[in-house]
Design an enzyme around this catalytic site. Sequence first.
Site, mmCIF file in Angstrom:
data_model
loop_
_atom_site.group_PDB
_atom_site.id
_atom_site.type_symbol
_atom_site.label_atom_id
_atom_site.label_comp_id
_atom_site.label_asym_id
_atom_site.label_seq_id
_atom_site.Cartn_x
_atom_site.Cartn_y
_atom_site.Cartn_z
ATOM 1 N N GLN A 75 0.840 -1.211 0.000
ATOM 2 C CA GLN A 75 0.000 0.000 0.000
ATOM 3 C C GLN A 75 0.873 1.259 0.000
ATOM 4 O OE1 GLN A 75 -3.181 0.973 -0.213
ATOM 5 N NE2 GLN A 75 -3.982 -1.076 -0.523
ATOM 6 N N SER A 76 2.022 1.187 -0.649
ATOM 7 C CA SER A 76 2.979 2.293 -0.588
ATOM 8 C C SER A 76 2.474 3.574 -1.254
ATOM 9 C CB SER A 76 4.280 1.845 -1.267
ATOM 10 O OG SER A 76 5.103 2.946 -1.538
ATOM 11 N N ASN A 77 2.471 4.649 -0.487
ATOM 12 C CA ASN A 77 2.150 5.968 -1.050
ATOM 13 C C ASN A 77 3.282 6.426 -1.957
ATOM 14 O OD1 ASN A 77 -0.262 6.464 0.607
ATOM 15 N ND2 ASN A 77 1.211 6.466 2.297
ATOM 16 N N CYS A 79 5.170 4.567 -3.827
ATOM 17 C CA CYS A 79 5.032 3.910 -5.136
ATOM 18 C C CYS A 79 3.941 4.585 -5.960
ATOM 19 C CB CYS A 79 4.732 2.422 -4.966
ATOM 20 S SG CYS A 79 6.191 1.479 -4.424
#
Length: 329
Positions: A75-77, A79
């Site tokens: 759930q990387s912001n 990325c």
Amino acid sequence: MNLSKFNRRFYSSGPTPIEKLDRLSSVLGGPDIYIKRDDLLGVAGGGNKIRKLEFLMADALKQGADTIITCGAPQSNHCRLTLAVSNKENMPCYLVLRGNYDKTAGGNNLLFNILGAEGIIHVSNDSDLNIEMEKLADDLRSKGRKPYVIPLGGTNEIGMLGYISCAREILQQTFEMSVEIEHMVCTSGSGGTHGGLLTGFKTANAEIPVTGISVYHKADPQTSAIHDHCQKAADFLGIHNEVAMDDIIVFDDYVGGGYAQVTKEMMEAVRLAAKTEAVILDPVYTGKTMAGLIDLVRKGYFNNTKSVLFLHTGGVPALYTYAKDFLND
Ligand SMILES: *Cc1c(COP(=O)(O)O)cnc(C)c1O
């Protein structure tokens, strides 16, 4: 120190707002709490990584890269935002994601799909992300491509320029508002934001302490890692590193069960910010950081402090993957 000598792309217009949180301050009964709205940085849902990416993408372009590679959690912001600015630069982007990936989770995963990565590579929890990204870069190079690898959280000496310049932006803005900020609180994740702010204030001779709330690491290794990043940034800038170990304040009391795991205090903090100020925080970073701020106010940590600036680093898309936790609370 002249930051203008570094290449920069502009993905957001003007400084982000600083607002006074009157109702939250009065409910907590401590110092005046202000917020710096980096959640409003202007691309694809916003967040702190935009500031780092302005310098990182400029470096990629300068080096003639034609493909971007970065990494993060499912759930990387970071990325999401790297993919977003890659689209704006018309560069294909690869994401290396570590950990369990639930395609139906929504939030940032959905945005990966909509923004359209050229490739998403899933690696197991015990993988080394730098090695995995290098493998991919080698593979792309062998096909004649010129990949540019952006490290976890965009934290290196180039990415940190984003928060070194943000510290200057805050000083200028609060000067114009006639507000003196005596203390700052931010999330401490990969550490580029925390370390960048410290370097930025130090190099402007502004003694504003920055308390970092860790969302993953224990305080000691986090402090050393940030010191390391500050040293590398200073070397890159060709200046003496003014940030001493003692200047790096990290609290690891608000992580709970681990990275991205729900805590009761985080949920209370998310609800309180929404209820009093209609500010929406995220469960992974800013919610835990606000939980830390609230607890520290209650414990009297800011008793001799008139004003505290909380940095909203974004991350709201991930909130929508936590619906069950909030609905069943
Ligand atoms: C990445 C991130 C942080 C942490 O910033 P670092 O520079 O990695 O310490 C904080 N908040 C949000 C929403 C993030 O995505």
